[in-house]
Design a protein around this motif. Structure first.
Motif, PDB file in Angstrom:
ATOM      1  N   ALA A  87      88.437  93.096  78.080  1.00 47.30           N
ATOM      2  CA  ALA A  87      87.283  93.951  78.387  1.00 47.30           C
ATOM      3  C   ALA A  87      87.497  95.369  77.864  1.00 47.30           C
ATOM      4  O   ALA A  87      86.570  96.003  77.344  1.00 47.30           O
ATOM      5  N   ILE A  88      88.731  95.865  77.969  1.00 44.24           N
ATOM      6  CA  ILE A  88      89.047  97.215  77.475  1.00 44.24           C
ATOM      7  C   ILE A  88      88.939  97.253  75.955  1.00 44.24           C
ATOM      8  O   ILE A  88      88.395  98.204  75.372  1.00 44.24           O
ATOM      9  N   VAL A  89      89.451  96.215  75.294  1.00 43.03           N
ATOM     10  CA  VAL A  89      89.380  96.134  73.829  1.00 43.03           C
ATOM     11  C   VAL A  89      87.931  96.152  73.359  1.00 43.03           C
ATOM     12  O   VAL A  89      87.566  96.885  72.435  1.00 43.03           O
ATOM     13  N   ASP A 118      93.573  92.421  78.608  1.00 41.70           N
ATOM     14  CA  ASP A 118      92.930  93.670  78.202  1.00 41.70           C
ATOM     15  C   ASP A 118      91.650  93.439  77.398  1.00 41.70           C
ATOM     16  O   ASP A 118      91.145  94.354  76.745  1.00 41.70           O
ATOM     17  N   ARG A 135      85.309  97.330  74.928  1.00 41.90           N
ATOM     18  CA  ARG A 135      84.729  98.639  75.199  1.00 41.90           C
ATOM     19  C   ARG A 135      85.154  99.655  74.128  1.00 41.90           C
ATOM     20  O   ARG A 135      84.365 100.478  73.678  1.00 41.90           O
ATOM     21  N   THR A 136      86.399  99.571  73.715  1.00 42.94           N
ATOM     22  CA  THR A 136      86.917 100.459  72.675  1.00 42.94           C
ATOM     23  C   THR A 136      86.182 100.250  71.361  1.00 42.94           C
ATOM     24  O   THR A 136      85.815 101.209  70.667  1.00 42.94           O
TER      25      THR A 136
END
Length: 217
Positions: free
Chosen positions: A31-33, A29, A35-36
């Motif tokens: 990339a998601i982290v 995760d 982005r967040t």
């Protein structure tokens, strides 16, 4: 430096740095982290996996840190590692002056084969052990840790077999950390600088002696 540049340098060295973190690139995760952190945390990108926070460290970063999704690490350190293009390094790697493991874990997160990490401080190596577990990096692929001087590592096969890459963040004056350690202004002496220079030379000689052909320090 000359008076004008010296004054600019001293002023900059006394300013508190902006908090920053490094996303754990080994997680699915990641990339998601990141982005967040850039959106909810109002962050600014630093290199491939770093985020700086001009408005202060957001709560979401603390929550993600506890889950092992990131590590707090200064933007300056991350920029140095980016400039050195750590993703292109060959293994095995020796982190000769590992400290509490910020650079060791950064390399492991990117899939580098860090075989050994050494430091003189037992407490720093204990923190590195804790960090490896928190980030999900402990196990068979984690490095061997030795409490020893990089200038005189033990006579063990892991050192005699040599390394493709040695990273040596050698002991220094600390004058670049005046913002958080202002007492260094009055504690550091000219003799300290001379002693540190000699130690740095010894560590580099030790690293060179344990480098494989075509290896890099």
């Amino acid at each position: 430096y000359g008076e004008e540049k010296a004054l600019v340098y001293m002023e900059a060295a006394s300013k508190q740095s902006v908090p920053a973190c490094r996303v754990n690139a080994s997680r699915e995760d990641a990339a998601i982290v990141r982005r967040t952190l850039l959106t909810e945390g109002q962050g600014v990108a630093v290199g491939d996996w770093g985020v700086a926070f001009p408005h202060g460290l957001p709560y979401v970063a603390r929550a993600l840190e506890r889950k092992g999704a990131l590590s707090l690490q200064s933007a300056a350190v991350q920029e140095v590692l980016e400039a050195l293009d750590i993703s292109s390094w060959n293994g095995p790697v020796w982190d000769a002056c590992a400290g509490s493991g910020g650079k060791t874990t950064a390399m492991l997160e990117r899939g580098l084969a860090v075989r050994v990490a050494t430091d003189l401080s037992a407490s720093r190596l204990d923190r590195l052990t804790t960090e490896l577990a928190r980030l999900g990096l402990s196990g068979d692929s984690s490095p061997a840790l030795f409490q020893t001087s990089a200038a005189e590592p033990p006579s063990l096969p892991v050192f005699s077999e040599g390394f493709a890459t040695v990273i040596a963040d050698v002991p220094c004056s600390g004058l670049g950390t005046l913002a958080r350690r202002p007492e260094i202004r009055v504690r550091r002496t000219q003799k300290d600088i001379a002693d540190l220079t000699a130690l740095q030379d010894a560590i580099l000689d030790s690293a060179a002696a344990r480098l494989r052909p075509q290896g890099r320090i």
